[in-house]
Design an enzyme around this catalytic site. Structure first.
Site: not given
Lengths: 307, 283, 307, 283
Positions: B78-81, B94
């Site tokens: 996920y782009e959140s890490g 996300i």
């Protein structure tokens, strides 16, 4: 720069946030500094340039309250929970006033903070080739690689006047530790002229120093430390409390009706003296529903030299 | 390779061969425009893929289903890490805490976008969109003129970063009409490599761009990096003419156009009773 | 890419390190992958291009053993403990053969790994204006900022064929956790085509997943996991054992005399079957002197959703 | 501002006023070329500074002494990523485990060099060198021709990064002769801002460059960012002529040239008995 920087949120905002400033309130879905944003509303700041990768409900609220005239961001909606209607009204209908926006992708925005923190004149990234975003935003430019692989897009540094972040804990000097999703907090803090950190808990220096790899923002980058338990509500603090997803759903109809949104600001922000008042109004029962069970990280050893 | 391409046309009552290996199972009658149908079709796209970058919205639901059915080993990024999520409950977005707790790695966003994404580790980027056009350009920014848009959409988020570097992109659309599938997008947030190549002298993105678009009517595919979207499958009860008539360009129809296998009742049960129990995505 | 990647060091080196390759062995003073480097010596690899910010004794040993013909680095000495004489002999007297070197500053070298990991054609940094380093190294180039602040130096990506790192722990899939000084390990791993991780301990996935923020190199970037307790000796592993500073001092006279250095390689590397043999030869008493007392990090909570 | 500039010339037996506030204390007779003397002089440079970036070698010793004497609050930063070190024992190098345990932050090297250093947080960069020249260029790379050098030195390490961004640089030299202090360095590893400015069209570094050079004979200072090093203090028993005669250029001598106060016996005791008990730096 040792010595306690602990203060109140009212004092920290009064000291560091002034009308017309460029203010970054970072936190990617997690640890969003809602309490600090609400205090900016209470102090009726005006004409701020707001920087946030994901504006989220917090920006919608600051817009409703009339604090923000310009938005630098990379996502203009509220996670999974739909539109931010105050933003949409401003952009689509200029109601009650137009909103100037400066738009990037997530990584473009992150790289702006990185370049700001590192005082680099620009940071390259692989995005945007073929996209209309550079045409919309003349600050996205390109440079030719001196190694012969063609041109690559770059973004310029972003250096806010003030960055405000929320974290699980810090010591009184400002050594700040956060875990879970760490977002753009560290580069946004280093990029800024002044930094306010709100935390769930101010802890002893020994607690921080027992696990120095968790410190993402050292004391030297921090100007004010404020203990604000629950300061990320309705977003969350990993390990402390969960996101108030019901509130996220409730905001959609509030935001859709400007009068209702104004009334919400009056009742919940101006109508409470501070974040403790806001939480009291929210009530113990609602808070109970956000509690999480413990899930310990476990402890590792850093070791001590013997003899 | 994908479930769709191995399915027969003509409303077979046997479900996806890739899942059931010929065993007859109960299939669900949920309509093709339902979130349940779309999520199931989307989930099947993940069979055999290593690493999926899930965007905001329906993709979050689809990857959860895929992990419980066709690809338990798929690594969710996920782009959140978050890398290697093992959520104990459905993620409501996300950046949900359930994606973090028990995950294999929680990276900085710089490492996530820089090392994992630009580094070429993402097999499939799974995105939502307002518009996808003939060559696979994606618009998530504005409908109408961007100086004063009719509709201000969410913007890029990570999408224009993802399309440049993910090996391929799967898009789920909740509408299929000429407005959602125009000849050319109103605004190109996330470009097709075809459009990127027109920018002479630029270091070209490594990704193949949009390879698959799942809509309420069917599945479009763009098998060639330099090519355009074409009709690969129609959903049960949908005619080829319905799809072409609701597409904003002269949609090419594959000779071997298939019928999308229906979701299994088990897929729908999982979605309703175990995954999206709060009906966040199943609206 | 799930499934156990646990193997032996001999197998991992045999599978991934071949003559003529570009190999990064990273670890900044801490967690230097000595055991892996020694295995490269045992397997008599030749003509390697060695990448290390701080070559350290490990590179001196690999040079003595004839494995390395080219060195990409940013510091050509051994921390506080003086010269690396094999490097000096090669460079100053071409004895027994010249050594090609490619030289950066620390941040320049780090930025090369960063650009390599991120597949950027170049990475800008603020160093080198007025320095002779760019004249010595034509790979350090410059670009004009498109925002008008003049030219800035840039470095190109560094993409090793193999990166080898040592860490405190990993799970069998390769999710690797390290703490203390983390050096260039993460970008060097992501920049490489293949990655070998040696660890003090292979732990259960649950141990790693209890504290995901400590994972700096996820499984997807790792090809082989090898449990090698004491694998950083004579450097150290924070919390596990301390640096063998006596060895660092002992190396100076050994390194000064090429015959002695060759004899050391024969006795300690070729004369031992593997790292366990090397440690056994070192002896329990010496190891006792490197033990550290525990210093627990303490545990934080990640939280679990209830209900 | 510094201890030196407030000291009187002429071999006073009272020690550094900044430390003792006029109280007579025992001073040590260690010779000016000793590591004890150099480390004490260097440590005094840190009085009043917030944040010091300590390089490899003698600087590590000097900052340890400073923290125990003139500046207990000084924040020690190391290129290894350590911020706010509180070592329980003397660090044997900049990557020693004792710098890590109990430190306030252990940053990535990217954050250390990018955020802390390039970000302008370092007041003093404390470096060793083989050569420093008239305008404050530093050579730590090679003596002789770099294509086939007489002596291969350690190279830049972090030095050429530090000089660009630290507010100022203090150098400790263990020799004072025309080879160590030449008119112009054999190779410029870490440039003076004067030399940087000659590179027309480049974004100029923010640092003032070398402001202070401590040698076995005296203390040279470069008070002006655009200027050259000049003699500010001579060590006890050293004449001005000795210093100028051993410097590789026509060294300007300040009108108010001072005599360096001797170390206190307590400084020497701390260095020998509490700090460098293994005689790593006190060779």
């Amino acid at each position: 720069m040792t010595g306690s920087k602990v203060t109140t949120l009212a004092e920290a905002v009064a000291a560091h946030v002034r009308d017309g400033m460029t203010v970054a309130l970072e936190g990617f879905g997690h640890l969003i500094p809602f309490a600090a944003g609400h205090e900016i509303i209470r102090q009726r700041r005006r004409d701020l340039t707001m920087c946030r990768m994901t504006p989220d409900i917090l920006t919608d609220q600051l817009l409703v309250a009339g604090c923000v005239s310009r938005l630098v961001a990379s996502f203009f909606a509220s996670g999974s929970a739909g539109s931010l209607y105050e933003i949409r009204r401003r952009v689509e209908q200029h109601d009650p006033a137009p909103l100037e926006t400066e738009e990037y992708s997530h990584y473009g925005m992150y790289c702006r903070y990185e370049a700001g923190a590192k005082r680099l004149p620009f940071q390259p990234l692989l995005s945007y080739v073929g996209s209309d975003l550079p045409a919309l935003n003349p600050r996205i430019r390109s440079v030719e690689s001196p190694y012969g692989e063609g041109r690559v897009y770059v973004v310029p540094p972003l250096n806010p006047d003030v960055t405000i972040v929320h974290a699980q804990r810090a010591d009184a000097n400002g050594n700040t530790q956060l875990w879970g999703i760490t977002g753009a907090q560290a580069p946004a803090a280093y990029a800024a002229s002044a930094v306010i950190v709100t935390v769930e808990e101010v802890v002893a220096p020994e607690t921080v120093r027992a696990d120095p790899n968790r410190t993402l923002i050292p004391a030297h980058a921090v100007d004010a430390v404020v203990e604000v338990p629950g300061g990320a509500h309705p977003s969350y603090a990993q390990g402390c409390y969960d996101r108030d997803s019901a509130f996220y759903r409730e905001w959609t109809p509030i935001s859709r009706d400007r009068e209702r949104a104004l009334a919400w600001i009056d009742e919940w922000i101006h109508g409470t003296a501070d974040h403790a008042g806001y939480l009291a109004k929210l009530g113990e029962q609602r808070w109970d529903g956000l509690r999480v069970a413990p899930a310990p990280s476990g402890s590792v050893s850093y070791g001590r030299r013997q003899g | 390779m994908t479930a769709d391409s191995s399915a027969r046309v003509g409303g077979s009552s046997t479900a996806d061969a890739a899942i059931t290996e010929g065993v007859t199972v109960d299939v669900s009658e949920v309509p093709p425009h339902s979130a349940e149908f779309l999520a199931t079709v989307a989930a099947r796209e993940l069979a055999g893929r290593h690493r999926v970058f899930a965007g905001v919205g329906l993709p979050t639901l689809a990857v959860d289903l895929a992990k419980r059915t066709v690809n338990p080993g798929v690594e969710l990024v996920y782009e959140s890490g978050v890398v290697g999520a093992h959520p104990e409950a459905m993620a409501e977005g996300i950046a949900d805490s359930v994606l973090v707790s028990g995950s294999e790695a929680m990276l900085s966003m710089d490492a996530l976008f820089g090392y994992v994404l630009q580094g070429g580790y993402v097999d499939v980027g799974f995105l939502g969109a307002a518009q996808v056009d003939r060559i696979g350009n994606i618009n998530t920014s504005v409908i109408g003129d961007w100086r004063r848009p009719e509709v201000r959409l969410p913007g890029s988020g990570g999408a224009s970063d993802i399309i440049a570097s993910a090996r391929e992109i799967v898009v789920v659309l909740r509408r299929h009409d000429p407005a959602a599938l125009p000849e050319e997008v109103d605004f190109c947030t996330s470009p097709s490599p075809v459009r990127a190549r027109r920018q002479d002298g630029f270091h070209q993105p490594q990704g193949a761009g949009v390879t698959t678009v799942i809509t309420p009517l069917g599945v479009l595919r763009r098998p060639d990096r330099d090519g355009e979207l074409e009709l690969a499958a129609v959903h049960p009860g949908v005619t080829v003419a319905e799809v072409t008539g609701n597409t904003g360009w002269d949609l090419r129809v594959r000779g071997d156009v298939a019928e999308t296998p229906r979701p299994r009742t088990e897929d729908v049960r999982l979605l309703r009773e175990e995954i999206d129990t709060v009906r966040l995505y199943l609206r």
